[in-house]
Design an enzyme around this catalytic site. Structure first.
Site, PDB file in Angstrom:
ATOM      1  N   LYS A  56       0.978  -1.204  -0.014  1.00 26.68           N
ATOM      2  CA  LYS A  56      -0.026  -0.027   0.102  1.00 26.68           C
ATOM      3  C   LYS A  56       1.021   1.164   0.043  1.00 26.68           C
ATOM      4  CE  LYS A  56      -0.162  -0.499   5.005  1.00 26.68           C
ATOM      5  NZ  LYS A  56      -1.060  -0.900   6.243  1.00 26.68           N
ATOM      6  N   ARG A  62     -10.191  -0.492  15.975  1.00 31.08           N
ATOM      7  CA  ARG A  62     -10.299   0.449  14.850  1.00 31.08           C
ATOM      8  C   ARG A  62     -11.062  -0.037  13.918  1.00 31.08           C
ATOM      9  NH1 ARG A  62      -4.445   1.032  11.767  1.00 31.08           N
ATOM     10  NH2 ARG A  62      -5.133  -1.294  11.346  1.00 31.08           N
ATOM     11  N   TYR A 112      15.872  29.151  10.609  1.00 29.60           N
ATOM     12  CA  TYR A 112      14.558  29.796  11.029  1.00 29.60           C
ATOM     13  C   TYR A 112      14.535  29.564  12.490  1.00 29.60           C
ATOM     14  CZ  TYR A 112      12.886  29.888   6.160  1.00 29.60           C
ATOM     15  OH  TYR A 112      12.706  30.072   4.878  1.00 29.60           O
ATOM     16  N   MET A 131      12.196  24.342   3.990  1.00 31.68           N
ATOM     17  CA  MET A 131      11.275  23.536   2.810  1.00 31.68           C
ATOM     18  C   MET A 131      12.282  22.774   2.064  1.00 31.68           C
ATOM     19  SD  MET A 131       8.737  24.964   0.184  1.00 31.68           S
ATOM     20  CE  MET A 131       7.467  25.791   1.410  1.00 31.68           C
TER      21      MET A 131
END
Ligand SMILES: *Cc1c(COP(=O)(O)O)cnc(C)c1O
Length: 369
Positions: free
Chosen positions: A40, A136, A266, A314
């Site tokens: 998957k 679940r 940052y 990023m």
């Protein structure tokens, strides 16, 4: 990315031999059990068709989360049965499942009703999910018997495989494991003596949580171990170590001196406590490198482990290379791979290997070797 040309060297190398190797180990550990190769989420981020091709000779069937993932695999020409681990979202999927030998999990009443009321040309093989404690998906142990019989009695249904899922398989001593195993064995014992069933995942296999010899007709659902990561706290001794399949690589694009007391990146989360040398590497959270990786997260660079220094950007990260003088622009860092396990990096980012592998984004080319 036009025409498949990539000038930026950042890439995820995918090692085909390692997939074969890990699948062989899974095979060995599983004994007489059948293997369900879990592919998957684009083969856990490795490229589903590459993975399907490499493991197809080692596994008895594939598993994905939902039908769209299965269609991609079938359209590429693979003939294995494909289990849909979440089952169907609507009855419109049922004829497609029957036609393609997709085997949906049946975990709630709407799915059951849809199957019982359908008119398919070929009978559908299904997997009946029992909720033994994960809470679940699935039927309670008390309901499972009735559902099994309804499915077995339906002309729409071919085989029924009983399944359940551990909530704490990576912690061998967790008390819920024994409780879930016991509930599952009880449910199976009530149904039939020769039952197809599935409980073990990679973690159960790597910890011998289940004695395979006692579970005839067992299917082992192996995901993460195929990709070379071992999620278990204290794993059993393996015939050979697993081999990481993905090697995530990015180049150094800048090197600078940073004076004592200056901060990097940052928010200035890292401050030089000595005159420092900082290398900037061309990979960031938009590539899937985890933004939550803490200062000190290891990065492998030219045979050294160097620590992340500063917040992940990023498109870039910064690492402290002060202790090494042999690093130059163009050198390639391994963010995870054979030299640095993805599990270790995940721990530094407060997450798990599965999360990092499946989040490598589309702008990172997969290069199969
Ligand atoms: C994803 C998944 C697996 C695979 O688990 P691994 O820990 O990767 O081996 C097995 N079973 C179910 C139901 C899953 O959703």
């Amino acid at each position: 990315m036009a025409n498949g040309v990539h000038f930026r060297p950042t890439r995820a190398e995918i090692d085909r031999d390692a997939l074969h190797h890990n699948a062989r180990i899974a095979r060995q550990l599983a004994g007489d059990a059948r293997l369900l190769g879990v592919i998957k989420a684009d083969g856990y981020g490795h490229g589903v068709l590459t993975v399907a091709e490499a493991i197809s000779e080692h596994v008895d069937a594939f598993a994905v989360a939902f039908i769209d993932e299965a269609i991609e695999i079938r359209n590429a020409g693979f003939q294995h049965p494909i289990v849909l681990l979440e089952g169907c979202f609507s009855e419109a999927e049922l004829p497609v499942c029957a036609h393609h030998n997709f085997q949906p999990v049946v975990h709630q009443q709407q799915q059951l009703d849809a199957i019982l009321m359908s008119r398919m040309v070929r009978p559908l093989s299904v997997w009946l999910k029992v909720d033994t404690g994960m809470h679940r998906l699935g039927w309670s142990p008390a309901e499972a018997q009735r559902v099994y019989e309804e499915l077995k009695a339906s002309p729409q249904v071919g085989s029924v495989t009983m399944m359940s899922h551990f909530a704490n398989a990576e912690k061998q001593t967790h008390p819920l494991n024994d409780k879930q195993l016991e509930l599952f064995e009880d449910v199976c014992a009530q149904t039939e003596s020769k039952l197809d069933m599935s409980l073990a995942t990679s973690a159960a296999l790597l910890s011998s949580a289940i004695d395979m010899a006692q579970h005839n007709g067992h299917w082992v659902r192996t995901g993460i171990l195929l990709y070379g990561d071992n999620p278990v706290e204290k794993a059993i001794e393996l015939p050979e170590p697993l081999r990481p399949v993905m090697r995530l690589v990015a180049p150094v694009i800048a090197i600078r001196n940073v004076a004592k007391g200056e901060s990097v990146g940052y928010g200035g989360t890292w401050t030089a406590t000595r005159p420092s040398l900082i290398a900037t590497v061309a990979i960031g959270y938009a590539d899937g490198y985890p933004r939550h990786a803490k200062n000190g997260t290891p990065v492998w660079l030219k045979g050294h482990e160097v620590p992340l220094a500063g917040t992940v950007s990023m498109d870039m990260i910064t690492v402290d290379i002060t202790d090494f003088t042999d690093i130059a622009i163009g050198d390639e860092a391994e963010l995870w791979g054979p030299n640095l396990s993805v599990g270790r990096v995940a721990t530094h980012a407060g997450t798990i290997s599965y999360d990092l592998l499946t989040n490598v984004t589309a702008r990172v080319p997969r290069v199969t070797r």
